[in-house]
Design an enzyme around this catalytic site. Sequence first.
Site, mmCIF file in Angstrom:
data_model
loop_
_atom_site.group_PDB
_atom_site.id
_atom_site.type_symbol
_atom_site.label_atom_id
_atom_site.label_comp_id
_atom_site.label_asym_id
_atom_site.label_seq_id
_atom_site.Cartn_x
_atom_site.Cartn_y
_atom_site.Cartn_z
ATOM 1 N N LYS A 158 0.873 -1.175 0.000
ATOM 2 C CA LYS A 158 0.000 0.000 0.000
ATOM 3 C C LYS A 158 0.914 1.230 0.000
ATOM 4 O O LYS A 158 1.734 1.401 0.907
ATOM 5 C CB LYS A 158 -0.883 -0.019 1.255
ATOM 6 C CG LYS A 158 -1.652 1.282 1.540
ATOM 7 C CD LYS A 158 -2.901 1.371 0.723
ATOM 8 C CE LYS A 158 -3.784 2.537 1.159
ATOM 9 N NZ LYS A 158 -4.445 2.305 2.459
ATOM 10 N N SER A 177 1.311 5.625 -1.486
ATOM 11 C CA SER A 177 0.606 6.826 -1.907
ATOM 12 C C SER A 177 0.426 6.823 -3.418
ATOM 13 O O SER A 177 1.343 6.440 -4.154
ATOM 14 C CB SER A 177 1.407 8.074 -1.518
ATOM 15 O OG SER A 177 1.573 8.177 -0.134
ATOM 16 N N THR A 212 0.323 11.450 -1.237
ATOM 17 C CA THR A 212 -0.718 12.175 -1.958
ATOM 18 C C THR A 212 -1.085 13.437 -1.197
ATOM 19 O O THR A 212 -1.370 14.479 -1.805
ATOM 20 C CB THR A 212 -1.958 11.292 -2.133
ATOM 21 O OG1 THR A 212 -1.570 10.059 -2.731
ATOM 22 C CG2 THR A 212 -2.985 11.970 -3.021
ATOM 23 N N ALA A 213 -1.092 13.362 0.129
ATOM 24 C CA ALA A 213 -1.415 14.539 0.941
ATOM 25 C C ALA A 213 -0.474 15.686 0.591
ATOM 26 O O ALA A 213 -0.913 16.831 0.388
ATOM 27 C CB ALA A 213 -1.310 14.193 2.423
ATOM 28 N N HIS A 266 -5.667 10.481 7.713
ATOM 29 C CA HIS A 266 -6.287 9.425 8.515
ATOM 30 C C HIS A 266 -7.208 9.986 9.603
ATOM 31 O O HIS A 266 -7.962 10.910 9.377
ATOM 32 C CB HIS A 266 -5.218 8.508 9.103
ATOM 33 C CG HIS A 266 -4.363 7.823 8.072
ATOM 34 N ND1 HIS A 266 -4.878 7.333 6.892
ATOM 35 C CD2 HIS A 266 -3.029 7.576 8.041
ATOM 36 C CE1 HIS A 266 -3.896 6.794 6.189
ATOM 37 N NE2 HIS A 266 -2.777 6.937 6.854
#
Length: 283
Positions: free
Chosen positions: A57, A59, A111-112, A155
């Site tokens: 997992k 980004s 991505t943030a 999150h």
Amino acid sequence: MTPARLSMAYSPCPNDTFTFHAWAHGLVPGAPEVDVTYADIDVTNGLAERGGLDVLKISYAALPWVLDEYALLPCGGALGRGCGPLVLAREAHTPADLAGRVVAVPSERSTAYLLFRLWAAREIPGGVGEIRVMPFHTIMPAVRDGVVDAGLVIHEARFTYHEFGLVSLADMGEAWEADTGLPIPLGAIIARRSLDLPALAAAARASVEHAWSDPAASRDYVHAHAQEMSPAVQEQHIALYVNAFTRELGDEGYAAVHALLDRAADEGLVPRVSREALAFPGR
């Protein structure tokens, strides 16, 4: 050809442990067994760039650097609406006041952070002063304690930042959705291109469906790995980040991924990615 046992990495966050509980515990018939590494997104992004594991997992923002070796799976990831990263500070002020300040982020390849850079180019003349990478669960205490001036959080911070006495200056998801009308692509599931990708996608999809069919089965697993989070917040976290896009990206999900990476490439923030590199076999 896929071996009987694979290496896999995802975060200890409730959405990931909920999604992959069934696969990790041998509850998905026919799925290969997995040896799981739990790590924050900055670590899994780095693991993918080094090519060290089979399934990870990461980004969506990190995809351009790993697509030679890894393929994007169309299920198991995190996209959605109303779930974007937040920019937090100790007191309310305008985004422009972040010029020259220190801002903590969870990963330079997250991505943030990519959404933040696209937003900051419009909203913060001259840019921030310093970007400091921190594990995501340490960012809010750092903002509260004055170690940094602001923090970009992901999150469950969406549900808990008030407990740290912080305020939200901007919602990256709101800005993205208002601009594009698309969901926010946050976390991607990738697998080595040399593996049986359809079989791995089927395993991820089956794990999601198992989680939804019996939510109680994963509760202890989720709680054991969650980082200082109440059961109520864990449930909110899962409800927000595990959704229809987790089961299947679909046309809208792929459109969101293409839009993010295309816009970032237009700004020179990531390498350009072709549609073929993101395509899944048989789709």
